[in-house]
Design a protein around this motif. Structure first.
Motif, short mmCIF file in Angstrom:
data_model
loop_
_atom_site.label_atom_id
_atom_site.label_comp_id
_atom_site.label_asym_id
_atom_site.label_seq_id
_atom_site.Cartn_x
_atom_site.Cartn_y
_atom_site.Cartn_z
N ASP A 284 0.82 -1.22 0.00
CA ASP A 284 0.00 0.00 0.00
C ASP A 284 0.85 1.27 0.00
O ASP A 284 0.42 2.31 -0.52
CB ASP A 284 -0.92 0.01 1.22
CG ASP A 284 -1.99 -1.06 1.15
OD1 ASP A 284 -2.51 -1.30 0.05
OD2 ASP A 284 -2.30 -1.66 2.19
N ASP A 313 -2.92 2.81 -6.95
CA ASP A 313 -3.93 1.77 -6.83
C ASP A 313 -4.08 1.14 -8.22
O ASP A 313 -4.78 1.67 -9.10
CB ASP A 313 -5.26 2.36 -6.36
CG ASP A 313 -6.28 1.29 -5.99
OD1 ASP A 313 -6.29 0.23 -6.66
OD2 ASP A 313 -7.05 1.52 -5.04
N ALA A 331 -9.29 -9.49 -2.22
CA ALA A 331 -9.29 -8.77 -0.95
C ALA A 331 -8.74 -9.71 0.12
O ALA A 331 -9.44 -10.61 0.58
CB ALA A 331 -10.70 -8.30 -0.58
N GLU A 333 -7.88 -10.07 3.69
CA GLU A 333 -8.22 -9.35 4.92
C GLU A 333 -7.99 -10.22 6.15
O GLU A 333 -7.91 -11.45 6.06
CB GLU A 333 -9.70 -8.92 4.89
CG GLU A 333 -10.09 -8.08 3.67
CD GLU A 333 -9.49 -6.69 3.67
OE1 GLU A 333 -8.89 -6.29 4.71
OE2 GLU A 333 -9.62 -5.99 2.66
N TYR A 340 -15.41 -5.66 4.09
CA TYR A 340 -14.35 -4.90 3.42
C TYR A 340 -14.30 -5.23 1.93
O TYR A 340 -14.03 -4.36 1.10
CB TYR A 340 -13.01 -5.20 4.07
CG TYR A 340 -12.82 -4.59 5.45
CD1 TYR A 340 -13.58 -3.52 5.89
CD2 TYR A 340 -11.85 -5.10 6.33
CE1 TYR A 340 -13.40 -2.97 7.15
CE2 TYR A 340 -11.65 -4.55 7.59
CZ TYR A 340 -12.44 -3.49 7.99
OH TYR A 340 -12.26 -2.95 9.23
N SER A 343 -17.04 -3.44 0.00
CA SER A 343 -16.69 -2.02 -0.12
C SER A 343 -15.66 -1.81 -1.23
O SER A 343 -15.75 -0.88 -2.03
CB SER A 343 -16.15 -1.50 1.21
OG SER A 343 -15.65 -0.18 1.08
N LYS A 344 -14.67 -2.70 -1.28
CA LYS A 344 -13.62 -2.59 -2.29
C LYS A 344 -14.18 -2.82 -3.69
O LYS A 344 -13.79 -2.15 -4.65
CB LYS A 344 -12.52 -3.62 -1.99
CG LYS A 344 -11.29 -3.53 -2.87
CD LYS A 344 -10.22 -4.51 -2.38
CE LYS A 344 -8.97 -4.42 -3.24
NZ LYS A 344 -7.92 -5.37 -2.76
N ARG A 347 -16.04 0.46 -4.51
CA ARG A 347 -15.17 1.64 -4.52
C ARG A 347 -14.23 1.66 -5.72
O ARG A 347 -13.93 2.72 -6.27
CB ARG A 347 -14.36 1.66 -3.22
CG ARG A 347 -13.55 2.93 -2.99
CD ARG A 347 -12.90 2.92 -1.62
NE ARG A 347 -11.83 1.94 -1.48
CZ ARG A 347 -11.92 0.81 -0.81
NH1 ARG A 347 -13.05 0.49 -0.21
NH2 ARG A 347 -10.90 -0.02 -0.74
N LYS A 348 -13.79 0.48 -6.13
CA LYS A 348 -12.79 0.42 -7.20
C LYS A 348 -13.40 0.11 -8.56
O LYS A 348 -12.68 0.02 -9.56
CB LYS A 348 -11.72 -0.61 -6.84
CG LYS A 348 -10.97 -0.24 -5.56
CD LYS A 348 -9.72 -1.05 -5.38
CE LYS A 348 -8.96 -0.58 -4.15
NZ LYS A 348 -7.65 -1.24 -3.99
N ILE A 353 -14.95 -9.64 -7.00
CA ILE A 353 -13.88 -9.59 -6.00
C ILE A 353 -13.84 -10.93 -5.28
O ILE A 353 -14.88 -11.55 -5.02
CB ILE A 353 -14.04 -8.42 -5.01
CG1 ILE A 353 -12.74 -8.21 -4.26
CG2 ILE A 353 -15.21 -8.64 -4.06
CD1 ILE A 353 -12.58 -6.82 -3.71
#
Length: 405
Positions: A284, A313, A331, A333, A340, A343-344, A347-348, A353
């Motif tokens: 990151d 990103d 993802a 996690e 999460y 959300s990813k 958001r992306k 996913i």
């Protein structure tokens, strides 16, 4: 059922320290249901014993061309006809030279000339021997004749040298064998499609000797590449630093940093790809400015401050640029995994996913097994825990179905 069930594989072992790895290869093949017979050269007997190989394979081991018992029925010809695939692991420089010249002065070389089945070589030798023009010429000649190969890998060698010449790991050879039979059994519905897959970690330099990274092994991304290739896709595999061999048939691009990975992705998808899978574990953050020289300890303090900035990103950038028709992210996690991941996904701007809990010791980084939850905008699917290779096949099938819906 494994695609190796009841497949007849003849494993030839030549002289070299890597011969001990072939014991593990036999174990993997027999566990998958293959019927394995072993042939040794005289040189191989110095490194592995016939009793060990017989116990693992379940068959007597052959090493003599003029065996009175076997030759009563022209045994070497029958063995050449028996095999669905002949694998030579390790394949020494001497064997490759004799095979290239069409010599038949021992049982293994005779079998290779007498068979009409495919032959797969896993070369293993000193790095200078591998680089020698004679070996390179023999390799080129054998390839032109249709002989398959995997490796050699690069790294430390038993003699102390470092360079290309290490035999590919048994798991990588096993995956290549799986892919070979996949191509004859699995539907070729990805022919004409271009899949771009990232894998492994990224390494962000702190100074010339230190870096920021993570524990990703690259196994999941490499397994996905293997599964897509088996179904006919053209695959570009963009990989961070890993210790595994790229699957046969993949176009491999090796990178270190997130910036390099993004550039390689964009270059590989100048023409829009059909599918992009971001399986890499991208760091990151990176240093705002990496040091040109090694940072030295300061005797007057026990603390040091590093200034970090966000890395690009990659998958969000590719989604914004519409570089692929279907974008698949991962993802990894340690808590609130599904929340999460969803959300990813939104958001992306992803289509799919794949969420996995890397806090679990049995499926986290560097493990051979995995268990994931696959999420799209309108559905969630949770396949059972299985090997990463088996899971990769299921994921490729799911992704293909989504692209067609």
């Amino acid at each position: 059922m494994s695609n190796l069930a009841q497949k007849r594989i003849l494993l030839g072992i030549t002289g070299g320290i890597a011969a001990y790895k072939s014991i593990e290869l036999i174990r993997l093949l027999t566990k998958a249901g293959a019927d394995v017979q072993v042939v040794l050269t005289e040189g191989a007997k110095a490194f592995v014993t016939e009793m060990t190989l017989q116990a693992i394979s379940g068959h007597p081991v052959r090493s003599t061309l003029l065996d009175p018992n076997a030759e009563a029925g022209m045994g070497h010809i029958e063995l050449a006809k028996w095999a669905d695939l002949i694998v030579i692991a390790p394949a020494s420089a001497d064997f490759m030279a004799r095979y290239a010249q069409g010599m038949a002065n021992d049982l293994l070389s005779t079998l290779c000339l007498a068979t009409e089945s495919p032959v797969l070589l896993a070369p293993a030798m000193n790095q200078a021997m591998w680089r020698h023009p004679a070996t390179q010429a023999n390799t080129k000649l054998l390839t032109e004749r249709g002989v398959l190969s995997i490796g050699p890998a690069d790294g430390a060698q038993a003699c102390g040298d470092i360079g290309p010449g290490r035999m590919s790991e048994p798991s990588d050879i096993f995956n290549t064998i799986m892919t070979h039979f996949d191509k004859t059994q699995v539907k070729q519905d990805l022919v004409g499609q271009h899949w771009v897959i990232t894998a492994g970690p990224t390494m962000e330099a702190i100074d010339p000797v230190r870096f920021i990274s993570n524990h990703s092994s690259g196994k999941m991304g490499y397994a996905l590449a293997t599964a897509a290739i088996a179904r006919g896709a053209t695959v570009t595999l963009i990989s961070g630093p890993v210790q595994i061999t790229a699957p046969a048939g993949a176009k491999i691009i090796l990178v270190k940093s997130a910036d390099e990975m993004l550039a390689a992705c964009e270059q590989s998808m100048i023409t829009q790809a059909d599918v992009f899978i971001g399986a890499a574990a991208v760091a990151d953050f990176k240093m705002k400015a990496a040091c040109d020289q090694k940072m030295k300890k300061q005797s007057d303090t026990d603390e040091i401050t590093l200034t970090l900035v966000k890395n690009p990103d990659i998958i969000a950038t590719l989604a914004q640029q519409k570089r692929a028709k279907t974008l698949v992210g991962f993802a990894a996690e340690t808590q609130n995994v599904i929340e999460y991941a969803k959300s990813k996904l939104e958001r992306k701007g992803l289509d799919i996913i794949i969420a996995n809990d890397v806090s679990r010791a049995d499926i986290g980084f560097n493990q051979d097994d995995n268990q994931v939850t696959v999420i799209t905008k309108d559905k969630t699917w949770s396949p059972d825990k299985t090997t990463k290779n088996a899971l990769a096949g299921q994921l490729v099938e799911f992704i293909q179905q989504q692209t067609q819906s």
